[in-house]
Scaffold this motif. Structure first.
Motif, PDB file in Angstrom:
ATOM      1  N   PHE A  29       0.608  -1.119  -0.035  1.00  0.00           N
ATOM      2  CA  PHE A  29      -0.045  -0.007  -0.003  1.00  0.00           C
ATOM      3  C   PHE A  29       0.810   1.230  -0.062  1.00  0.00           C
ATOM      4  CE2 PHE A  29      -2.196   3.509   2.451  1.00  0.00           C
ATOM      5  CZ  PHE A  29      -3.184   3.631   1.525  1.00  0.00           C
ATOM      6  N   TRP A  30       1.846   1.477   0.995  1.00  0.00           N
ATOM      7  CA  TRP A  30       2.780   2.632   1.067  1.00  0.00           C
ATOM      8  C   TRP A  30       3.333   2.674  -0.135  1.00  0.00           C
ATOM      9  CZ3 TRP A  30       0.750   5.871   3.981  1.00  0.00           C
ATOM     10  CH2 TRP A  30      -0.084   5.340   5.218  1.00  0.00           C
ATOM     11  N   ALA A  31       3.812   1.653  -0.633  1.00  0.00           N
ATOM     12  CA  ALA A  31       4.771   1.838  -1.970  1.00  0.00           C
ATOM     13  C   ALA A  31       3.854   2.441  -3.130  1.00  0.00           C
ATOM     14  CB  ALA A  31       5.516   0.543  -2.205  1.00  0.00           C
ATOM     15  N   GLY A  32       2.736   2.083  -3.333  1.00  0.00           N
ATOM     16  CA  GLY A  32       1.928   2.580  -4.353  1.00  0.00           C
ATOM     17  C   GLY A  32       1.511   3.987  -4.133  1.00  0.00           C
ATOM     18  N   LEU A  33       1.083   4.235  -2.947  1.00  0.00           N
ATOM     19  CA  LEU A  33       0.962   5.597  -2.289  1.00  0.00           C
ATOM     20  C   LEU A  33       2.102   6.668  -2.749  1.00  0.00           C
ATOM     21  CD1 LEU A  33      -1.350   7.424  -1.096  1.00  0.00           C
ATOM     22  CD2 LEU A  33      -0.391   7.167   1.019  1.00  0.00           C
ATOM     23  N   PHE A  34       3.182   6.260  -2.288  1.00  0.00           N
ATOM     24  CA  PHE A  34       4.275   7.132  -2.587  1.00  0.00           C
ATOM     25  C   PHE A  34       4.646   7.118  -3.986  1.00  0.00           C
ATOM     26  CE2 PHE A  34       5.552   6.517   2.009  1.00  0.00           C
ATOM     27  CZ  PHE A  34       6.127   7.752   2.311  1.00  0.00           C
ATOM     28  N   THR A  35       4.445   6.253  -4.632  1.00  0.00           N
ATOM     29  CA  THR A  35       4.748   6.048  -6.169  1.00  0.00           C
ATOM     30  C   THR A  35       4.038   7.219  -6.606  1.00  0.00           C
ATOM     31  OG1 THR A  35       5.612   4.115  -6.048  1.00  0.00           O
ATOM     32  CG2 THR A  35       4.865   4.967  -8.255  1.00  0.00           C
ATOM     33  N   MET A  36       2.730   7.069  -6.344  1.00  0.00           N
ATOM     34  CA  MET A  36       1.333   7.947  -7.148  1.00  0.00           C
ATOM     35  C   MET A  36       1.650   9.470  -6.633  1.00  0.00           C
ATOM     36  SD  MET A  36      -2.035   5.926  -6.939  1.00  0.00           S
ATOM     37  CE  MET A  36      -2.042   5.134  -5.520  1.00  0.00           C
ATOM     38  N   ALA A 106      12.056  16.389 -16.388  1.00  0.00           N
ATOM     39  CA  ALA A 106      10.724  16.984 -15.903  1.00  0.00           C
ATOM     40  C   ALA A 106      11.182  17.782 -14.537  1.00  0.00           C
ATOM     41  CB  ALA A 106       9.956  16.120 -15.248  1.00  0.00           C
ATOM     42  N   ASN A 107      11.905  18.999 -14.719  1.00  0.00           N
ATOM     43  CA  ASN A 107      12.374  19.893 -13.999  1.00  0.00           C
ATOM     44  C   ASN A 107      12.898  19.454 -12.773  1.00  0.00           C
ATOM     45  OD1 ASN A 107      11.100  21.899 -15.648  1.00  0.00           O
ATOM     46  ND2 ASN A 107       9.313  22.030 -14.744  1.00  0.00           N
ATOM     47  N   ILE A 108      14.026  18.822 -12.808  1.00  0.00           N
ATOM     48  CA  ILE A 108      14.744  18.014 -11.836  1.00  0.00           C
ATOM     49  C   ILE A 108      14.061  17.161 -11.113  1.00  0.00           C
ATOM     50  CG2 ILE A 108      16.373  18.383 -10.093  1.00  0.00           C
ATOM     51  CD1 ILE A 108      16.707  21.405 -11.053  1.00  0.00           C
ATOM     52  N   GLY A 109      13.104  16.328 -11.961  1.00  0.00           N
ATOM     53  CA  GLY A 109      12.317  15.389 -11.211  1.00  0.00           C
ATOM     54  C   GLY A 109      11.094  15.868 -10.177  1.00  0.00           C
ATOM     55  N   GLY A 110      10.460  17.049 -10.706  1.00  0.00           N
ATOM     56  CA  GLY A 110       9.491  17.624  -9.992  1.00  0.00           C
ATOM     57  C   GLY A 110      10.016  18.229  -8.773  1.00  0.00           C
ATOM     58  N   PHE A 111      11.234  19.170  -9.079  1.00  0.00           N
ATOM     59  CA  PHE A 111      11.927  19.918  -8.071  1.00  0.00           C
ATOM     60  C   PHE A 111      12.341  18.774  -6.964  1.00  0.00           C
ATOM     61  CE2 PHE A 111       9.690  23.399 -10.060  1.00  0.00           C
ATOM     62  CZ  PHE A 111      10.549  24.012 -10.641  1.00  0.00           C
ATOM     63  N   ILE A 112      12.729  17.802  -7.243  1.00  0.00           N
ATOM     64  CA  ILE A 112      13.329  16.806  -6.360  1.00  0.00           C
ATOM     65  C   ILE A 112      12.201  15.979  -5.392  1.00  0.00           C
ATOM     66  CG2 ILE A 112      14.961  16.298  -4.294  1.00  0.00           C
ATOM     67  CD1 ILE A 112      16.271  17.095  -7.033  1.00  0.00           C
ATOM     68  N   VAL A 113      11.137  16.557  -5.354  1.00  0.00           N
ATOM     69  CA  VAL A 113      10.048  16.205  -4.373  1.00  0.00           C
ATOM     70  C   VAL A 113       9.320  14.796  -5.153  1.00  0.00           C
ATOM     71  CG1 VAL A 113       7.810  16.613  -3.616  1.00  0.00           C
ATOM     72  CG2 VAL A 113       9.272  18.564  -3.340  1.00  0.00           C
ATOM     73  N   GLY A 114       9.026  14.999  -6.354  1.00  0.00           N
ATOM     74  CA  GLY A 114       8.512  13.777  -7.137  1.00  0.00           C
ATOM     75  C   GLY A 114       9.473  12.747  -7.095  1.00  0.00           C
ATOM     76  N   PHE A 115      10.633  13.144  -7.520  1.00  0.00           N
ATOM     77  CA  PHE A 115      11.888  12.153  -7.558  1.00  0.00           C
ATOM     78  C   PHE A 115      12.079  11.162  -6.318  1.00  0.00           C
ATOM     79  CE2 PHE A 115      16.412  11.436  -6.559  1.00  0.00           C
ATOM     80  CZ  PHE A 115      16.927  10.460  -7.488  1.00  0.00           C
ATOM     81  N   LEU A 116      12.140  11.937  -5.395  1.00  0.00           N
ATOM     82  CA  LEU A 116      12.286  11.395  -4.043  1.00  0.00           C
ATOM     83  C   LEU A 116      11.114  10.349  -3.681  1.00  0.00           C
ATOM     84  CD1 LEU A 116      14.039  14.171  -1.742  1.00  0.00           C
ATOM     85  CD2 LEU A 116      14.959  12.002  -2.686  1.00  0.00           C
ATOM     86  N   PHE A 117       9.879  10.842  -3.755  1.00  0.00           N
ATOM     87  CA  PHE A 117       8.811   9.995  -3.570  1.00  0.00           C
ATOM     88  C   PHE A 117       8.659   8.793  -4.363  1.00  0.00           C
ATOM     89  CE2 PHE A 117       6.878  13.772  -1.126  1.00  0.00           C
ATOM     90  CZ  PHE A 117       6.349  12.856   0.015  1.00  0.00           C
ATOM     91  N   SER A 118       8.897   8.731  -5.668  1.00  0.00           N
ATOM     92  CA  SER A 118       8.725   7.884  -6.499  1.00  0.00           C
ATOM     93  C   SER A 118       9.852   6.884  -6.340  1.00  0.00           C
ATOM     94  CB  SER A 118       9.068   8.473  -8.055  1.00  0.00           C
ATOM     95  OG  SER A 118       7.895   9.242  -8.241  1.00  0.00           O
ATOM     96  N   LEU A 119      11.038   7.416  -5.996  1.00  0.00           N
ATOM     97  CA  LEU A 119      12.252   6.385  -5.675  1.00  0.00           C
ATOM     98  C   LEU A 119      12.041   5.503  -4.441  1.00  0.00           C
ATOM     99  CD1 LEU A 119      15.098   6.072  -6.873  1.00  0.00           C
ATOM    100  CD2 LEU A 119      16.127   7.677  -5.059  1.00  0.00           C
ATOM    101  N   ILE A 120      11.407   6.435  -3.561  1.00  0.00           N
ATOM    102  CA  ILE A 120      11.085   5.726  -2.366  1.00  0.00           C
ATOM    103  C   ILE A 120      10.043   4.597  -2.393  1.00  0.00           C
ATOM    104  CG2 ILE A 120      10.030   6.017   0.324  1.00  0.00           C
ATOM    105  CD1 ILE A 120      11.671   8.570   0.412  1.00  0.00           C
ATOM    106  N   GLY A 121       8.865   5.107  -3.287  1.00  0.00           N
ATOM    107  CA  GLY A 121       7.927   4.058  -3.473  1.00  0.00           C
ATOM    108  C   GLY A 121       8.271   2.861  -4.148  1.00  0.00           C
ATOM    109  N   GLY A 122       9.259   3.194  -5.269  1.00  0.00           N
ATOM    110  CA  GLY A 122       9.628   1.950  -5.982  1.00  0.00           C
ATOM    111  C   GLY A 122      10.664   1.127  -5.066  1.00  0.00           C
ATOM    112  N   ALA A 123      11.249   1.551  -4.176  1.00  0.00           N
ATOM    113  CA  ALA A 123      11.984   0.666  -3.172  1.00  0.00           C
ATOM    114  C   ALA A 123      11.507  -0.075  -2.226  1.00  0.00           C
ATOM    115  CB  ALA A 123      13.146   1.542  -2.615  1.00  0.00           C
ATOM    116  N   LEU A 124      10.148   0.734  -1.698  1.00  0.00           N
ATOM    117  CA  LEU A 124       9.367  -0.029  -0.899  1.00  0.00           C
ATOM    118  C   LEU A 124       8.662  -1.361  -1.596  1.00  0.00           C
ATOM    119  CD1 LEU A 124       7.560   2.868   0.938  1.00  0.00           C
ATOM    120  CD2 LEU A 124       9.277   1.032   1.946  1.00  0.00           C
TER     121      LEU A 124
END
Length: 182
Positions: A29-36, A106-124
């Protein structure tokens, strides 16, 4: 209705919360939420305009379509993690790769915010593993106090796993393992 009956007067919100908790526990669940959540700023920022007083800053880039595709794919992968958890490893790897691609596109991965959330979601998603299902006989009933549970259930709850190794294989007895004829 007797006071011993259970489930008759439960509030519907409590029932929905328990169902959601059971649903959430059977998937990443949390992986999907972080990725979205990570896909949203990646898709949004290239099309957004920021207003600072009378000045309008357009953050659109030449790769606006690419960032929209990356953001939509990340949201789709998050939903895939929720509803098809069997492909969670593929979805996690794809989310990590899309997060890495979003940095230059995409603008440095959504100004780093989107990049970090997606990276953590994928790892989870990659690290999530389904739990062992418990049978109805093993699971304690919540309305039954600990003292009134069957003896087999109490022994299972208090059992301590033994350490593995050659020095721990021998039975622990008071006389050191020697049996005397008596």
């Amino acid at each position: 209705m007797s006071p011993e009956s259970t489930g008759q007067n439960e509030h519907h919100i409590r029932v929905y919360r328990r169902r959601f908790r059971a649903w959430r526990g059977n998937r990443p669940f949390w992986a999907g939420l972080f990725t979205m959540v990570g896909g949203l700023p990646i898709a949004y920022f290239p099309y957004a305009n920021m207003h600072l007083g009378n000045v309008t800053l357009a953050m659109s880039t030449t790769a606006g379509a690419g960032s929209l595709i990356i953001g939509v794919l990340l949201v789709t992968l998050g939903l895939t993690m929720w509803f098809h958890s069997i492909v969670r490893v593929f979805a996690g790897v794809a989310a990590i790769l899309l997060a890495l691609i979003s940095i230059p596109v995409a603008n440095i991965g959504g100004f780093i915010v989107g990049f970090l959330f997606s990276l953590i979601g994928g790892a989870l998603s990659i690290s999530w593993a389904p739990g062992d299902p418990k049978s109805a006989e093993e699971a304690p009933r919540p309305d039954q106090p600990y003292e009134e549970r069957p003896e087999s259930e109490l022994q299972g709850a208090a059992a301590v796993p033994q350490q593995q190794g050659a020095e721990f294989d021998a039975p622990a007895e008071a006389d050191g393992g020697r049996h005397r004829a008596g």
